[in-house]
Motif scaffolding. Structure first.
Motif, PDB file in Angstrom:
ATOM      1  N   TYR A  60       2.659  -3.032   8.506  1.00 48.28           N
ATOM      2  CA  TYR A  60       1.397  -3.157   9.021  1.00 48.28           C
ATOM      3  C   TYR A  60       0.227  -3.511   7.919  1.00 48.28           C
TER       4      TYR A  60
ATOM      5  N   GLN B  76       0.079  -7.119   7.155  1.00 48.79           N
ATOM      6  CA  GLN B  76      -0.668  -7.649   8.311  1.00 48.79           C
ATOM      7  C   GLN B  76      -2.105  -7.223   8.522  1.00 48.79           C
ATOM      8  N   HIS B  77      -2.365  -6.709   7.311  1.00 50.28           N
ATOM      9  CA  HIS B  77      -3.946  -6.083   7.329  1.00 50.28           C
ATOM     10  C   HIS B  77      -4.291  -5.152   8.239  1.00 50.28           C
ATOM     11  N   GLU B  78      -3.326  -4.363   8.372  1.00 48.17           N
ATOM     12  CA  GLU B  78      -3.855  -3.206   9.431  1.00 48.17           C
ATOM     13  C   GLU B  78      -3.653  -1.881   8.800  1.00 48.17           C
TER      14      GLU B  78
ATOM     15  N   ARG C  70      -2.452   1.625   9.803  1.00 49.16           N
ATOM     16  CA  ARG C  70      -2.051   2.464  10.700  1.00 49.16           C
ATOM     17  C   ARG C  70      -1.267   3.699  10.094  1.00 49.16           C
TER      18      ARG C  70
ATOM     19  N   TRP D  93       2.448   4.661  15.979  1.00 50.43           N
ATOM     20  CA  TRP D  93       1.578   4.335  15.019  1.00 50.43           C
ATOM     21  C   TRP D  93       0.230   3.812  15.551  1.00 50.43           C
TER      22      TRP D  93
ATOM     23  N   LYS E 145      -3.622   2.423  15.223  1.00 52.19           N
ATOM     24  CA  LYS E 145      -4.513   1.515  14.137  1.00 52.19           C
ATOM     25  C   LYS E 145      -5.671   2.520  13.964  1.00 52.19           C
TER      26      LYS E 145
ATOM     27  N   SER F 292      -9.708   3.031  11.907  1.00 51.81           N
ATOM     28  CA  SER F 292     -10.784   2.129  11.762  1.00 51.81           C
ATOM     29  C   SER F 292     -11.151   1.644  10.468  1.00 51.81           C
ATOM     30  N   GLY F 293     -10.422   2.068   9.653  1.00 47.19           N
ATOM     31  CA  GLY F 293     -10.307   1.564   7.876  1.00 47.19           C
ATOM     32  C   GLY F 293     -11.539   2.395   7.264  1.00 47.19           C
TER      33      GLY F 293
ATOM     34  N   TYR G 254      -7.912  -5.065   1.674  1.00 46.89           N
ATOM     35  CA  TYR G 254      -6.710  -5.325   1.471  1.00 46.89           C
ATOM     36  C   TYR G 254      -6.275  -6.225   0.489  1.00 46.89           C
TER      37      TYR G 254
END
Ligand SMILES: [Zn+2]
Length: 136
Positions: free
Chosen positions: A20, A23-25, A27, A56, A58, A60-61, A120
């Motif tokens: 993930y 893929q710049h997520e 999770r 899994w 996602k 908020s970051g 990322y």
């Protein structure tokens, strides 16, 4: 130029975390029984209620600096050019704390509870590292 710092060593359990990120997520596993989200993602059961019903989710970051330290000593030769560098615990909005570093930030402006967001860093074609920068 080859990446010389230590690379992640994914297992069957945490491989999705790294995929993930690639893929710049961001999770992490969330327990479908009690809602607990945990880090590190190295368990096949919930560390809070022991359920194995995980998904899994996602994130908020976004989060905040929970604590940090500045390394002035060279413990790894591959980090020599980074000294002094920051190692920070980031408390994510969703609760888990993960160890990372801060970028786009003067070391003198770092404060506890400083709002940050994930960026990322694609360190190799296979691996992406989550780092954090201040939300301005
Ligand atoms: Zn649970």
């Amino acid at each position: 130029m080859a990446y010389e710092k230590p690379l992640p060593q994914p297992t069957a359990i945490d491989a999705p975390y790294w995929e993930y990120l690639r893929q710049h997520e961001l999770r992490l596993p969330r327990c479908q029984e009690c809602g607990h989200i945990f880090f590190p993602p190295n368990k096949v059961y919930c560390p809070s209620c022991l359920s194995d019903r995980l998904e899994w989710v996602k994130l908020s970051g976004r989060g905040k600096v929970w604590s940090w330290v500045v390394f002035h000593q060279r413990y790894f030769s591959s980090f020599a050019n980074d000294i002094p560098y920051v190692v920070a615990f980031i408390e994510l909005e969703e609760g888990p704390r993960l160890m990372s570093t801060l970028v786009d930030c003067d070391q003198g402006e770092i404060r506890c509870d400083m709002p940050v967001e994930v960026v990322y860093d694609d360190i190799t074609p296979e691996f992406t590292i989550p780092k954090f920068r201040p939300i301005r």
